[in-house]
Scaffold this active site. Structure first.
Site, PDB file in Angstrom:
ATOM      1  N   SER A 114       0.550  -1.422   0.627  1.00 20.71           N
ATOM      2  CA  SER A 114       0.085  -0.241   0.040  1.00 20.71           C
ATOM      3  C   SER A 114       0.930   1.351   0.193  1.00 20.71           C
ATOM      4  O   SER A 114       1.649   1.448   0.596  1.00 20.71           O
ATOM      5  CB  SER A 114      -0.702   0.154   0.883  1.00 20.71           C
ATOM      6  OG  SER A 114       0.043   0.022   2.418  1.00 20.71           O
ATOM      7  N   LYS A 115       0.636   2.480  -0.009  1.00 21.67           N
ATOM      8  CA  LYS A 115       0.902   3.715  -0.676  1.00 21.67           C
ATOM      9  C   LYS A 115       1.329   3.932   0.718  1.00 21.67           C
ATOM     10  O   LYS A 115       2.190   4.725   0.912  1.00 21.67           O
ATOM     11  CB  LYS A 115       0.612   4.615  -1.121  1.00 21.67           C
ATOM     12  CG  LYS A 115       0.244   4.560  -2.526  1.00 21.67           C
ATOM     13  CD  LYS A 115       1.345   5.854  -2.915  1.00 21.67           C
ATOM     14  CE  LYS A 115       1.988   6.036  -4.322  1.00 21.67           C
ATOM     15  NZ  LYS A 115       2.831   4.685  -4.239  1.00 21.67           N
ATOM     16  N   ARG A 116       0.415   3.770   1.973  1.00 23.04           N
ATOM     17  CA  ARG A 116       1.332   3.932   2.792  1.00 23.04           C
ATOM     18  C   ARG A 116       2.028   2.650   3.232  1.00 23.04           C
ATOM     19  O   ARG A 116       2.744   4.068   4.094  1.00 23.04           O
ATOM     20  CB  ARG A 116       0.085   3.506   3.462  1.00 23.04           C
ATOM     21  CG  ARG A 116      -0.403   4.391   5.868  1.00 23.04           C
ATOM     22  CD  ARG A 116      -1.145   3.463   5.939  1.00 23.04           C
ATOM     23  NE  ARG A 116      -0.763   2.365   7.237  1.00 23.04           N
ATOM     24  CZ  ARG A 116       0.140   2.958   8.349  1.00 23.04           C
ATOM     25  NH1 ARG A 116      -0.154   3.900   8.717  1.00 23.04           N
ATOM     26  NH2 ARG A 116       0.238   1.995   9.215  1.00 23.04           N
ATOM     27  N   GLU A 148       4.327   2.005   1.456  1.00 20.58           N
ATOM     28  CA  GLU A 148       6.441   2.089   0.693  1.00 20.58           C
ATOM     29  C   GLU A 148       6.378   3.939   0.551  1.00 20.58           C
ATOM     30  O   GLU A 148       7.264   3.442   0.525  1.00 20.58           O
ATOM     31  CB  GLU A 148       4.748   2.128  -0.616  1.00 20.58           C
ATOM     32  CG  GLU A 148       5.429   1.672  -2.127  1.00 20.58           C
ATOM     33  CD  GLU A 148       4.908   1.423  -3.444  1.00 20.58           C
ATOM     34  OE1 GLU A 148       5.574   1.229  -4.092  1.00 20.58           O
ATOM     35  OE2 GLU A 148       4.203   2.304  -3.786  1.00 20.58           O
ATOM     36  N   ALA A 149       5.179   3.898   0.890  1.00 23.99           N
ATOM     37  CA  ALA A 149       6.021   5.744   0.495  1.00 23.99           C
ATOM     38  C   ALA A 149       6.705   6.482   1.727  1.00 23.99           C
ATOM     39  O   ALA A 149       7.003   7.497   2.534  1.00 23.99           O
ATOM     40  CB  ALA A 149       4.736   6.769  -0.280  1.00 23.99           C
TER      41      ALA A 149
END
Ligand code: GLU
Length: 519
Positions: free
Chosen positions: A261-263, A265-266
């Site tokens: 998830s973006k959460r 990953e980033a």
């Protein structure tokens, strides 16, 4: 492949992590850094930090700082890097233009790369055309054989250009230390752009030049770089240099093997820090993302990782990131802390939340103490009541077993630092008992605890007295539940005797009185 490892002589390994400072230090790069670091340690080699900031628009100093701070916090230390220098610097690609120029010029002189003056629009139109006929998009080769006259004309006219590589059409392969032979046909690459101008290579060219110049022996990086490796090998061949050995770590996936998830990953590693994860927990957790220790053991300190980590234990299948596991590992390391250390770690959260303030009263600590600020003394912010480090240690200690993240300390212990507790009176009720009955219980509690007969206000005494009272009532909950709620205002907390001991007699009685008033 892996047999090659037996041939490694201690001290000769040189590995690197090469983050692009276009975003925070996320979990993926951090794991790459960790595995490289462990590999270097295992062979008493060198671990290098190289900042790949050739993308000037997207690279930012603050992201580089994020990378450096995050890695340092985790204890992943480099022997050469932009902040400390080293024999093969500079360690920021933006400072290596002169080095690159030599190589780019050589490729030009040997006609292995060429100037391409095609405009964006032209390239785009060609791309669209290829896609429309179902061909993979690649450069048409239009500028490959420009006549010297046309070349000069374009250069004199200062037409903008890039430098393209004359990709030889053939197979190119390499032995991945984890995956074995990987081979691809180069025709899909087309004549790739390798530099923006004579001193600014793009990623693949800069990377292979740097790996060579910095004497990197092994490149351990994410699986997402597998498509780049054959390109780098082709470029190495064109330059007549030896490429390093390669190992591509498995992708990090979210739960159920879904894309991360973006959460996650980033997210910067420093955000995990802010949330109250310990560096040893992050390191331990990351080590298990793709490395199988070969035993059911799950707890590994950095030192034991240095001992145990091995390339042979790496897996090629996607590694699943399970946040619950991270929390579990974090809670483990929290439990291992000494009460002093844990209190120190929790203090910033208590201060940040506005519950506690450091006390720096000079009159309390005169020059006899060397005039130093003694931060062993604190205040409850709301009441200005002075409290000691020891008091905080008791509060934190009470929750050591339950704490999963340092930040949770605020919610768990806020009632120790509040003047009044806001909770609905219904919370005081235990099972089917009426308000009247609970009121009577509270009165009884007050009476027993307020007795002038001196008892030492410690949990053992409180437990002895109150438990015998609870037995008399016949239903322990009827006494203990309202007591606990009166002291904490919470549905769940540590036990009432420990809490009463830390609160002290006066506050305990005041809170029982407050609770009584609510009903
Ligand atoms: N700069 C690349 C990245 O951040 C890493 C390149 C490499 O490890 O070769 O993904």
């Amino acid at each position: 492949m892996i047999d090659d490892l037996k041939l490694i002589r201690p001290g000769e390994v040189r590995v690197r992590v090469a983050p692009s400072p276009t975003g925070p230090l996320h979990i993926g790069v951090t794991r790459t850094a960790l595995f490289n670091y462990l590999f270097a340690k295992k062979y008493q080699g060198s671990f290098i930090l190289r900042i790949e900031d050739t993308d000037v628009e997207r690279s930012k100093k603050e992201w580089e700082e994020d990378v450096i701070e995050g890695l340092k916090w985790l204890g992943i230390e480099w022997q050469e890097g932009p902040d400390i220098g080293g024999q093969y610097g500079p360690y920021r690609q933006s400072g290596r233009g002169e080095i690159y120029q030599k190589y780019i010029q050589k490729l030009l002189d040997e006609k292995k790369i060429y100037y391409c003056f095609c405009s964006k629009e032209e390239l785009e139109a060609h791309r669209n055309y290829q896609m429309s006929i179902g061909e993979p998009p690649r450069y048409s080769g239009k500028c490959r054989d420009l006549s010297p006259k046309d070349l000069k004309k374009n250069l004199d006219a200062k037409k903008s250009f890039v430098l393209r590589f004359k990709t030889p059409f053939r197979k190119v392969g390499f032995l991945d230390m984890l995956r074995g032979k990987i081979e691809v046909e180069t025709d899909a690459f087309g004549d790739m752009t390798v530099a923006k101008d004579l001193t600014t290579p793009l990623y693949n060219l800069a990377c292979i030049i740097d790996d060579f110049e910095m004497k990197i022996t092994h490149v351990i990086r994410g699986e997402d770089h597998i498509p780049n490796t054959p390109k780098q090998i082709l470029l190495a061949e064109a330059l007549g240099i030896e490429p390093p050995k390669y190992l591509h770590l498995p992708l990090i996936l979210g739960l159920n093997k879904a894309k991360l998830s973006k959460r996650h990953e980033a997210r910067s590693v420093l955000e995990y820090k802010e949330e109250g994860y310990l560096p040893e927990a992050i390191v331990n957790f990351l080590a298990l993302l793709g490395w199988n220790p070969g035993t059911p053991r799950e707890i590994f300190s950095m030192n034991s990782l240095i001992q145990e980590f091995s390339i042979e234990g790496l897996q090629s299948g996607g590694a699943m990131l399970n946040p619950q596991k991270l929390t579990w590992i974090n809670a483990f390391y929290i439990r291992q802390k000494s009460p002093e250390k844990l209190t120190e770690l929790c203090l910033p959260y208590l201060i940040e939340s506005g519950l506690v303030e450091p006390f720096f009263g000079q009159e309390k600590y005169p020059p006899a103490y060397g005039g130093e600020l003694i931060t062993q003394q604190f205040k409850i912010k709301e009441t200005a009541e002075e409290i000691s480090f020891n008091f905080l240690k008791k509060v934190v200690g009470l929750y050591q077993e339950r704490l999963r993240k340092l930040s949770e300390i605020v919610e768990l212990t806020d009632f120790f630092f509040k003047k009044e507790l806001a909770y609905p009176k219904e919370l005081l009720k235990w099972q089917e008992y009426s308000c009247k009955e609970i009121k009577e219980t509270l009165d009884r509690l007050k009476k027993i605890l307020a007795r002038p007969k001196p008892i030492e206000w410690i949990k053992e005494n409180l437990e002895r007295i109150l438990m015998s009272e609870a037995e008399k009532i016949g239903d322990r909950g009827k006494l203990l539940w309202p007591l606990r709620v009166a002291l904490t205002g919470k549905k769940a907390s540590a036990g009432p005797f420990e809490i009463a001991e830390i609160l002290g007699k006066e506050k305990t009685l005041a809170r029982i009185k407050e609770a009584r008033k609510k009903l």
